[in-house]
Design an enzyme around this catalytic site. Structure first.
Site, PDB file in Angstrom:
ATOM      1  N   ASP A 132      49.483  40.770  38.974  1.00  0.00           N
ATOM      2  CA  ASP A 132      49.877  39.599  39.756  1.00  0.00           C
ATOM      3  C   ASP A 132      48.730  38.603  39.702  1.00  0.00           C
ATOM      4  OD1 ASP A 132      51.186  37.856  41.387  1.00  0.00           O
ATOM      5  OD2 ASP A 132      51.439  39.242  43.069  1.00  0.00           O
ATOM      6  N   ASP A 189      53.990  34.693  36.851  1.00  0.00           N
ATOM      7  CA  ASP A 189      52.660  35.220  37.149  1.00  0.00           C
ATOM      8  C   ASP A 189      52.649  36.700  37.505  1.00  0.00           C
ATOM      9  OD1 ASP A 189      54.026  34.889  39.524  1.00  0.00           O
ATOM     10  OD2 ASP A 189      52.268  34.279  40.667  1.00  0.00           O
ATOM     11  N   GLU A 190      53.712  37.413  37.183  1.00  0.00           N
ATOM     12  CA  GLU A 190      53.816  38.794  37.669  1.00  0.00           C
ATOM     13  C   GLU A 190      54.608  39.632  36.676  1.00  0.00           C
ATOM     14  OE1 GLU A 190      55.383  41.023  41.768  1.00  0.00           O
ATOM     15  OE2 GLU A 190      55.749  38.889  41.440  1.00  0.00           O
TER      16      GLU A 190
END
Length: 524
Positions: free
Chosen positions: A11, A105-106
């Site tokens: 993350d 983003d993960e």
């Protein structure tokens, strides 16, 4: 559950805000909020400095401004974020063939499938090396969680934030989960959490103590049994490299409630065109058209229509959305509109009505060719007139021409009524002028370049002026600030600068204009 912590969850730390701080030296260490800046905008990401004031994602922007009035409020630069995300996902792809992105983003990574880790020590080495590579490649930090299941890996990455790594040893699941809120379990949202709290269940330990039978009684068989297994640490969900999209949709929240029925219809048409553009970009078509309307009192209505076969024809989707709008009472005002397509497929079924019309037209042309004399000449003249009318209507639908389409470049409003009254009315109802388009270039956070002073970014604009701070990601100190007229010929929008040498920029126009999507008809 695995015997080794070979599921990795990455993350990125406050991704959007961190990218902005890395781009703008004057904002480093200061509160930064990225999101919609209008009166009904919401926070997309807040930096850790802004979070200390209580600002968080999905918060109304007005509330964020009250909590942190001195923060920097910037518009998102999604092309830039996507480019950086692409670099990160490429690094993850080198670790394993099984990478499951959850957002920009993960992502989850199955290290076991990549053959890089089979115990805690090797998994930790991979995680630390990944963090270092992400920093070197993007200039940004990410937090890594390692565990024997997806649920625990995600919990570990949350505990690692910011810029850390946490590894949960298999066999410690019950001990780790017991004191935590039941909301940490996947599938337990606000409504289910409140339902459980009213039953006296607030922690994972309470879930285990209640037992499976009680949970089934409270939540139903499927949800209750799943929650009990998760609370025991039993999470066998695999890392899935590709997840099929279930729907494609777009929606807009308006700064001021829409009351004019024509304006509402126009916005629905525009959203339908944007939705189809996104649908085609994903390589899909769909059968079910969905219209979402949120009214002035926050009540939300959805209406849907299922076609006989999947389509990616903008005209078909737009007309279906317009029919659905006729079923909705918009009296009192509308604050949000959305258009979506579900029932996705990777093929299209040609519109049967269009096909029938094409076949009828071909038959008429053949019949006309065999007719002689004055009757034939009259028929030919009539066909020519029809062809010109049809071409004009189709070109309008496909090009999104006229004043309405020029503003946001989606080509949405061009041909619903051909060259008739709607297009003329649009210019009066929604004047998408060049001045409005120019104003969007000067939104806070956008990149600019001055012919003499070089690269910078917009701090603010208004009253015909724009204030720019001139600095670059590599600057060692905050840059100087200058104010210009918005039409200064030496100042122009620019592409983002890379955060590190050779880094991604997502270079594209500051206000991207989608190319017009031609209408394709069966037999045409």
């Amino acid at each position: 559950m695995r015997a080794a912590p070979t599921i990795l969850h990455l993350d990125m730390d406050a991704f959007f805000a961190a990218a902005e701080q890395a781009s703008k030296p004057s904002l480093r260490g200061k509160p930064v909020v990225v999101g919609g800046l209008g009166p009904r905008g919401v926070v997309a990401t807040a930096s850790y400095e802004a979070r200390r004031f209580g600002v968080h994602s999905a918060m109304p922007m007005g509330q964020a401004r009250r909590l942190a009035p001195h923060a920097a409020y910037l518009v998102p630069r999604f092309a830039f974020y996507r480019a950086i995300s692409g670099q990160v996902m490429e690094l993850l792809g080198r670790l394993s063939p099984l990478v499951e992105p959850l957002s920009l983003d993960e992502a989850f990574v199955d290290l076991e499938a990549g053959g890089l880790a089979d115990d805690s020590a090797s998994a930790r080495r991979v995680g630390e090396r990944l963090r270092a590579e992400i920093l070197a490649t993007t200039g940004l930090t990410g937090s890594v969680g390692l565990a024997g299941s997806k649920m625990l890996a995600k919990i570990a990455s949350e505990q690692a934030k910011p810029d850390g790594l946490v590894l949960f040893e298999p066999g410690t699941e019950r001990e780790l989960l017991a004191p935590r809120s039941v909301r940490i379990v996947p599938g337990v949202g606000p409504a289910t959490g409140d339902h459980l709290r009213r039953a006296g269940i607030s922690t994972v330990a309470d879930v285990v103590e209640a037992g499976e039978d009680e949970l089934v009684r409270i939540l139903g068989r499927a949800h209750g049994a799943s929650l009990y297994r998760m609370a025991l640490g039993h999470d066998d969900r695999p890392v899935v490299a590709e997840r099929d999209a279930k729907s494609v949709s777009v929606e807009d929240t308006f700064d001021v409630d829409l009351h004019d029925r024509l304006r509402i219809r126009l916005e629905v048409e525009r959203l339908a065109e944007r939705c189809v553009a996104r649908l085609r970009a994903s390589g899909h078509s769909g059968r079910t058209i969905v219209l979402k309307v949120r009214r002035y009192d926050f009540s939300t209505l959805t209406r849907s229509e299922t076609l006989r076969g999947p389509t990616d024809d903008p005209l078909v989707v737009r007309e279906a959305a317009e029919r659905l709008l006729e079923l909705v009472d918009t009296t009192g005002g509308v604050r949000l509109l959305g258009v979506g397509v579900s029932g996705l497929a990777d093929y299209t079924q040609e519109d049967l009505f269009a096909q029938a019309e094409a076949e009828a037209g071909a038959a008429a042309t053949t019949a006309g060719a065999s007719t002689a004399g004055a009757g034939s000449a009259a028929k030919a003249a009539g066909d020519t007139a029809d062809a010109v009318t049809g071409a004009g209507a189709e070109a309008g639908a496909g090009s999104g021409g006229g004043a309405a389409g020029a503003g946001d470049g989606t080509g949405a409003e061009g041909g619903a009524e051909g060259a008739g009254g709607l297009l003329a009315a649009v210019a009066a109802v929604v004047p998408r002028t060049a001045a409005e388009a120019a104003a969007r270039l000067w939104s806070p956070g956008n990149d600019v370049r001055h012919a003499v002073l070089g690269a910078g970014w917009v701090q603010g604009s208004g009253l015909g002026r724009v204030t720019v701070r001139f600095e670059e990601p590599t600057s060692t100190a905050p840059g100087r600030v200058r104010t210009f007229a918005v039409d200064d010929p030496e100042l122009e929008p620019a592409d983002p600068l890379p955060l590190v040498p050779g880094g991604a920029t997502g270079a594209e126009p500051a206000v991207p204009v989608a190319p017009a999507t031609p209408v394709v008809r069966a037999g045409g």
